[in-house]
Design a protein around this motif. Structure first.
Motif, short mmCIF file in Angstrom:
data_model
loop_
_atom_site.label_atom_id
_atom_site.label_comp_id
_atom_site.label_asym_id
_atom_site.label_seq_id
_atom_site.Cartn_x
_atom_site.Cartn_y
_atom_site.Cartn_z
N ALA A 26 1.29 -1.20 0.00
CA ALA A 26 0.08 0.08 0.01
C ALA A 26 1.13 1.28 0.14
O ALA A 26 0.27 2.01 -0.62
N LEU A 57 -5.45 2.88 1.84
CA LEU A 57 -5.39 2.40 0.44
C LEU A 57 -5.60 3.85 -1.06
O LEU A 57 -5.63 3.35 -2.17
N CYS A 60 -3.35 3.45 -4.04
CA CYS A 60 -3.75 2.64 -4.48
C CYS A 60 -4.51 2.73 -5.28
O CYS A 60 -5.54 1.78 -6.58
#
Length: 77
Positions: A26, A57, A60
């Motif tokens: 992450a 996250l 991401c």
């Protein structure tokens, strides 16, 4: 008599190493799909564990509040 071996840890339990990997992936900005494949977990499991451990996250490309996708439930689109 046949003896069966029982797992002392349920299959869905996360190891310390898996949580460390989740944090590293992450932080590195790996995509959620890459994290799922690497850890062999569902998107939902990754999101839940990240939330529990305060792992963001966002790098991401995922919002923790993102709606579930149809393929996560085994439904065809």
């Amino acid at each position: 008599m046949i003896h069966t071996l029982r797992r002392s840890i349920p299959a869905n339990t996360w190891s310390t190493e898996e949580i460390r990997q989740l944090r590293q992936l992450a932080t590195a900005g790996a995509s959620l799909d890459t994290i799922c494949v690497t850890l062999r977990r569902t998107r939902s499991a990754i999101r839940n564990k990240a939330t529990m451990h305060g792992i963001s996250l966002k790098r991401c490309g995922e919002s923790l509040a993102a709606p579930l996708q149809p393929h996560e439930h085994g439904l065809a689109s």
